[in-house]
Scaffold this motif. Sequence first.
Motif, PDB file in Angstrom:
ATOM      1  N   LYS A  71      -6.257  -3.191   5.055  1.00  0.00           N
ATOM      2  CA  LYS A  71      -7.215  -2.313   4.380  1.00  0.00           C
ATOM      3  C   LYS A  71      -7.174  -0.904   4.962  1.00  0.00           C
ATOM      4  O   LYS A  71      -7.335   0.074   4.250  1.00  0.00           O
ATOM      5  CB  LYS A  71      -8.631  -2.882   4.539  1.00  0.00           C
ATOM      6  N   THR A  72      -6.960  -0.845   6.273  1.00  0.00           N
ATOM      7  CA  THR A  72      -6.867   0.460   6.926  1.00  0.00           C
ATOM      8  C   THR A  72      -5.691   1.241   6.360  1.00  0.00           C
ATOM      9  O   THR A  72      -5.823   2.413   6.011  1.00  0.00           O
ATOM     10  CB  THR A  72      -6.642   0.280   8.435  1.00  0.00           C
ATOM     11  N   ILE A  73      -4.543   0.559   6.270  1.00  0.00           N
ATOM     12  CA  ILE A  73      -3.354   1.225   5.762  1.00  0.00           C
ATOM     13  C   ILE A  73      -3.613   1.718   4.347  1.00  0.00           C
ATOM     14  O   ILE A  73      -3.326   2.866   4.004  1.00  0.00           O
ATOM     15  CB  ILE A  73      -2.153   0.261   5.796  1.00  0.00           C
ATOM     16  N   TYR A  74      -4.223   0.856   3.543  1.00  0.00           N
ATOM     17  CA  TYR A  74      -4.475   1.213   2.149  1.00  0.00           C
ATOM     18  C   TYR A  74      -5.397   2.432   2.043  1.00  0.00           C
ATOM     19  O   TYR A  74      -5.113   3.369   1.308  1.00  0.00           O
ATOM     20  CB  TYR A  74      -5.075   0.017   1.400  1.00  0.00           C
ATOM     21  N   ILE A  75      -6.484   2.424   2.817  1.00  0.00           N
ATOM     22  CA  ILE A  75      -7.453   3.517   2.662  1.00  0.00           C
ATOM     23  C   ILE A  75      -6.870   4.842   3.173  1.00  0.00           C
ATOM     24  O   ILE A  75      -7.131   5.904   2.611  1.00  0.00           O
ATOM     25  CB  ILE A  75      -8.806   3.169   3.338  1.00  0.00           C
ATOM     26  N   MET A  76      -6.034   4.776   4.212  1.00  0.00           N
ATOM     27  CA  MET A  76      -5.398   5.996   4.693  1.00  0.00           C
ATOM     28  C   MET A  76      -4.408   6.527   3.653  1.00  0.00           C
ATOM     29  O   MET A  76      -4.297   7.729   3.429  1.00  0.00           O
ATOM     30  CB  MET A  76      -4.652   5.742   6.011  1.00  0.00           C
ATOM     31  N   TRP A  77      -3.688   5.591   3.048  1.00  0.00           N
ATOM     32  CA  TRP A  77      -2.716   5.953   2.016  1.00  0.00           C
ATOM     33  C   TRP A  77      -3.434   6.591   0.820  1.00  0.00           C
ATOM     34  O   TRP A  77      -3.050   7.639   0.303  1.00  0.00           O
ATOM     35  CB  TRP A  77      -1.962   4.679   1.587  1.00  0.00           C
ATOM     36  N   GLY A  84      -0.528   4.044   7.605  1.00  0.00           N
ATOM     37  CA  GLY A  84      -1.170   4.430   6.351  1.00  0.00           C
ATOM     38  C   GLY A  84      -0.944   5.888   6.019  1.00  0.00           C
ATOM     39  O   GLY A  84      -0.577   6.257   4.905  1.00  0.00           O
ATOM     40  N   ARG A  85      -1.172   6.714   7.004  1.00  0.00           N
ATOM     41  CA  ARG A  85      -0.969   8.161   6.826  1.00  0.00           C
ATOM     42  C   ARG A  85       0.466   8.458   6.432  1.00  0.00           C
ATOM     43  O   ARG A  85       0.729   9.262   5.540  1.00  0.00           O
ATOM     44  CB  ARG A  85      -1.188   8.888   8.155  1.00  0.00           C
ATOM     45  N   ALA A 137       4.504  10.112   2.693  1.00  0.00           N
ATOM     46  CA  ALA A 137       5.831   9.862   2.137  1.00  0.00           C
ATOM     47  C   ALA A 137       5.753   9.655   0.624  1.00  0.00           C
ATOM     48  O   ALA A 137       6.628  10.114  -0.115  1.00  0.00           O
ATOM     49  CB  ALA A 137       6.450   8.650   2.820  1.00  0.00           C
ATOM     50  N   THR A 138       4.692   8.999   0.169  1.00  0.00           N
ATOM     51  CA  THR A 138       4.523   8.805  -1.268  1.00  0.00           C
ATOM     52  C   THR A 138       4.384  10.155  -1.965  1.00  0.00           C
ATOM     53  O   THR A 138       5.017  10.416  -2.997  1.00  0.00           O
ATOM     54  CB  THR A 138       3.269   7.949  -1.556  1.00  0.00           C
ATOM     55  N   VAL A 139       3.557  11.000  -1.374  1.00  0.00           N
ATOM     56  CA  VAL A 139       3.347  12.333  -1.936  1.00  0.00           C
ATOM     57  C   VAL A 139       4.663  13.119  -1.991  1.00  0.00           C
ATOM     58  O   VAL A 139       5.006  13.732  -3.001  1.00  0.00           O
ATOM     59  CB  VAL A 139       2.284  13.092  -1.105  1.00  0.00           C
ATOM     60  N   ALA A 140       5.408  13.056  -0.891  1.00  0.00           N
ATOM     61  CA  ALA A 140       6.678  13.797  -0.838  1.00  0.00           C
ATOM     62  C   ALA A 140       7.665  13.257  -1.873  1.00  0.00           C
ATOM     63  O   ALA A 140       8.397  14.019  -2.511  1.00  0.00           O
ATOM     64  CB  ALA A 140       7.274  13.703   0.562  1.00  0.00           C
ATOM     65  N   THR A 141       7.669  11.939  -2.049  1.00  0.00           N
ATOM     66  CA  THR A 141       8.563  11.351  -3.043  1.00  0.00           C
ATOM     67  C   THR A 141       8.171  11.804  -4.450  1.00  0.00           C
ATOM     68  O   THR A 141       9.040  12.150  -5.270  1.00  0.00           O
ATOM     69  CB  THR A 141       8.512   9.812  -2.961  1.00  0.00           C
ATOM     70  N   LEU A 142       6.865  11.817  -4.718  1.00  0.00           N
ATOM     71  CA  LEU A 142       6.400  12.296  -6.024  1.00  0.00           C
ATOM     72  C   LEU A 142       6.865  13.727  -6.257  1.00  0.00           C
ATOM     73  O   LEU A 142       7.341  14.079  -7.338  1.00  0.00           O
ATOM     74  CB  LEU A 142       4.871  12.250  -6.097  1.00  0.00           C
ATOM     75  N   GLN A 143       6.730  14.526  -5.222  1.00  0.00           N
ATOM     76  CA  GLN A 143       7.142  15.919  -5.325  1.00  0.00           C
ATOM     77  C   GLN A 143       8.647  16.015  -5.626  1.00  0.00           C
ATOM     78  O   GLN A 143       9.066  16.809  -6.463  1.00  0.00           O
ATOM     79  CB  GLN A 143       6.812  16.615  -3.997  1.00  0.00           C
TER      80      GLN A 143
END
Lengths: 248, 267
Positions: free
Chosen positions: A2-8, A101-102, A107-113
């Motif tokens: 849950k921690t990983i998810y909420i940070m993500w 999580g962070r 990384a998700t954001v950078a991939t989207l970009q």
Amino acid sequence: MKTIYIMWLRELKRYFRSKSRMIGSLGQPLLFLLALGYGLGSVFQAAGQGNYFQFLVPGIVGMSIIFTAIFSGIQIIWDRQFGFLKETLVAPVSRLNIMIGRTLGGATVATLQGMIVFILAMLFGFRPDNWWLVPVAVVFMLLVALLFTALGTGIASVLEDMQGFQLIMNFLVMPLFFLSGALFPLSGLPSILAGLTIIDPLSYGIDSFRALLVNTTHFGLGVDFTVLVIVTAVFLVVGSYLFSKIEV
Amino acid sequence: MENIIEVKNLLKQFGDFTAVDHISFEVKKGEIFAFLGPNGAGKSTTIKMLTTLLRPTSGTITLDGHNPAGDPEEVRRSFGIVFQDPSLDDELTAKENMEFHGVLYGVPSKLRKQRIEELMKFVELWDRRDSLVKEFSGGMKRRLEIARGLLHHPKVIFLDEPTLGLDPQTRNHMWTYLQDLNKKEGVTVFFTTHYMEEAARIAQRIAIIDHGKIIAAGSAADLTKQTQTASLEEAFLKLTGSEIRDEESSATDRLRNRAKMMGGRRR
């Protein structure tokens, strides 16, 4: 978990909310893409290297990923300065999970970009060599994004404030970008330059994008993959260690 | 009564500067304890060590039976904290900040929803729950942080100058709630403040720290009696002297100033 998810989730929410940041960070890649892509196209062609625009797009995708990823990692400095970091550091969860999580979020954001740049490039006439390999290329984008977010996190964990930020831009991000072969082919370089490109992890990232999107490769996709995985793992371990040592 | 916090010979040095100089004290379970001192006396440093944010140079701390330096995760479960500086995420809404906290502290989702609503109504921010925190005034942020610190019903709540910048109404309201929580659930309250009348009125026991050393401890009545003064404020001035202290600007302050210069562009 849950921690990983909420940070993500936090990273993504922040990204989608700051439209100005999203659009602002597209300006530079687009400028490179159009000015260099069209400006140097004829020289490149005359040198017998083929279509420069096709060659350049994977490089610019890599550029937007490394910039966004390192910025996301470095956000820890802002969080430290504006207090939010303390909130996460006193929570009864492992710092490793916070870091993971962070990093996944960044990384998700950078991939989207990177994907946005890819789509924009298609509007200007870029065509991937094989459509079926595009999803594989996205996986590699995520790998490259993870690598550089972890690097940013590690650096930000040891920096006190933003004073060192310009230093990182000028002596780390810019060299990583310019020496990665994003703008030029890696073959036939003077030996010093060739040596530098070989130790730049982004070289392997961009080479893998080229292998998958335009079917040219310098190192070979297998080498790219191995190097990226190893370097990412090392940066994640080192980044987590440095993050776990933060005191405020 | 048993002690929930025990501090023995605690020392913290930054280079050759001694911020906290071999202090020892204890806080009883269910007590409201005030930690007073002039600027730069070592209050925040002590709180940071109690709450696992800083490692002591030497000395021991026990918080709810655990050692913050050796077993930080266990200790973090037992306390809540409202920091002196803001620690909210400006880019999230008020409710998202609360939810984020609830998830990190493992408050089950049903209970989380219920408590978030209850606490946000209590600090009168429920109507603004979907506004981004960056649109909030200083006082509103403070209230939100207090609500957030209470969300997981900690055994000890640390409040580092919680009422700074709040109007008397909100202050009064907040203390009533905390005293209530203290009575009903036995939550131990550990706070610092510059408002002496507040400490005198709320705290059952007070410790005064200056230059990193605890120079007096006891109830407000003990302290006034000991110094033969009429009020805690006078006792405090008598004990700590009346010259004005300056804190060195922290890296945070410097950066805030820079951010202001850059036209408030912060992220």
